[in-house]
Write a protein that holds these residues in place. Sequence first.
Motif, short mmCIF file in Angstrom:
data_model
loop_
_atom_site.label_atom_id
_atom_site.label_comp_id
_atom_site.label_asym_id
_atom_site.label_seq_id
_atom_site.Cartn_x
_atom_site.Cartn_y
_atom_site.Cartn_z
N GLY A 250 0.82 -1.21 0.00
CA GLY A 250 0.00 0.00 0.00
C GLY A 250 0.85 1.26 0.00
N THR A 251 1.97 1.21 0.70
CA THR A 251 2.88 2.36 0.74
C THR A 251 3.42 2.67 -0.65
N ILE A 252 3.87 1.65 -1.36
CA ILE A 252 4.43 1.87 -2.70
C ILE A 252 3.35 2.34 -3.66
N ALA A 253 2.16 1.75 -3.58
CA ALA A 253 1.06 2.19 -4.44
C ALA A 253 0.70 3.64 -4.14
N THR A 254 0.69 4.02 -2.88
CA THR A 254 0.38 5.41 -2.49
C THR A 254 1.42 6.37 -3.05
N LEU A 255 2.69 5.98 -2.99
CA LEU A 255 3.75 6.84 -3.53
C LEU A 255 3.62 7.04 -5.03
N LEU A 256 3.20 6.00 -5.74
CA LEU A 256 3.09 6.10 -7.20
C LEU A 256 1.83 6.85 -7.64
N ALA A 257 0.79 6.81 -6.82
CA ALA A 257 -0.47 7.50 -7.18
C ALA A 257 -0.21 8.99 -7.28
N GLY A 258 -0.41 9.54 -8.45
CA GLY A 258 -0.19 10.97 -8.66
C GLY A 258 1.25 11.35 -8.89
N ASN A 259 2.14 10.40 -8.89
CA ASN A 259 3.57 10.66 -9.12
C ASN A 259 4.08 9.77 -10.23
N ASN A 260 3.46 9.86 -11.39
CA ASN A 260 3.80 8.97 -12.50
C ASN A 260 5.25 9.15 -12.97
N HIS A 261 5.87 10.27 -12.65
CA HIS A 261 7.27 10.52 -13.02
C HIS A 261 8.25 9.76 -12.12
N LEU A 262 7.77 9.23 -10.99
CA LEU A 262 8.62 8.64 -9.98
C LEU A 262 9.00 7.20 -10.33
N ASP A 263 10.28 6.89 -10.18
CA ASP A 263 10.75 5.51 -10.32
C ASP A 263 11.10 5.00 -8.94
N ILE A 264 10.65 3.78 -8.64
CA ILE A 264 10.93 3.16 -7.35
C ILE A 264 11.58 1.81 -7.59
N PHE A 265 12.69 1.60 -6.91
CA PHE A 265 13.29 0.28 -6.85
C PHE A 265 13.10 -0.21 -5.43
N TYR A 266 12.38 -1.31 -5.26
CA TYR A 266 12.09 -1.86 -3.93
C TYR A 266 12.68 -3.25 -3.83
N ARG A 267 13.45 -3.47 -2.76
CA ARG A 267 14.05 -4.77 -2.51
C ARG A 267 13.65 -5.20 -1.11
N TYR A 268 13.13 -6.44 -1.01
CA TYR A 268 12.74 -6.99 0.28
C TYR A 268 13.43 -8.33 0.48
N ASN A 269 14.13 -8.45 1.60
CA ASN A 269 14.85 -9.66 1.92
C ASN A 269 14.32 -10.18 3.25
N PHE A 270 13.85 -11.44 3.25
CA PHE A 270 13.37 -12.07 4.48
C PHE A 270 14.10 -13.39 4.65
N ASN A 271 14.92 -13.46 5.69
CA ASN A 271 15.69 -14.67 6.01
C ASN A 271 16.45 -15.21 4.80
N GLY A 272 17.05 -14.30 4.05
CA GLY A 272 17.89 -14.70 2.93
C GLY A 272 17.15 -14.90 1.61
N ARG A 273 15.82 -14.88 1.64
CA ARG A 273 15.04 -14.97 0.40
C ARG A 273 14.67 -13.55 -0.02
N GLU A 274 14.75 -13.28 -1.31
CA GLU A 274 14.63 -11.90 -1.76
C GLU A 274 13.67 -11.73 -2.93
N MET A 275 13.03 -10.57 -2.93
CA MET A 275 12.21 -10.16 -4.07
C MET A 275 12.53 -8.70 -4.35
N TYR A 276 12.22 -8.28 -5.56
CA TYR A 276 12.39 -6.86 -5.86
C TYR A 276 11.35 -6.41 -6.88
N LEU A 277 11.19 -5.11 -6.94
CA LEU A 277 10.29 -4.48 -7.90
C LEU A 277 11.03 -3.26 -8.44
#
Length: 193
Positions: free
Chosen positions: A119-146
Amino acid sequence: MEELAEHILDIARNSIEAGATRLTIAVAEDTEENYCCLSVVDNGAGMARELVRRLMDPFFTTKSGKKVKVGLGLPLLKDAVERCGGRMEVHSAPGRGTRVTAEFPYHHLDRAPLGDIAGTIATLLAGNNHLDIFYRYNFNGREMYLDTREIRARLRGVPLDTPEVLIWLRQYLSENEEILHGGEDYEIARRAG
């Protein structure tokens, strides 16, 4: 603030107000090492060392249009970190952007949960179409990114803040976070279910 995602949202909004067009948000949680770390890095205007020092004062703000001159974002995060015996750093330089990092003991009773990062990332992008976000989440050595740049390239002109895109982004982040938290057992159960 009841969730770490709310702190991330507050810091990121300040970054956008400072002219950032790119945010890197990273969260790492390790239950065995008793470690939780979040960071927000921007390419905004940056700040002089003296201004960074003053930002820790809850009665100081850089926002000139406010009736009440109070800026609680960083002081609230600092308080949350200190309650847990963690540490926080803010690095910034004019023209070079800002990096805020907060580290917490994962199992401390006073550490807020991560919360609704999707929800935080969606809120940041709403109305800020010029914004680029790189998000990385690591939980116990397993990782995802956007990386919104990759998504933007695939959308071929469809704005990131289109409601359908924001809904998809929230689902993608939420589902992948669940997979990381459940590990292989979650994936097997999901395929069987």
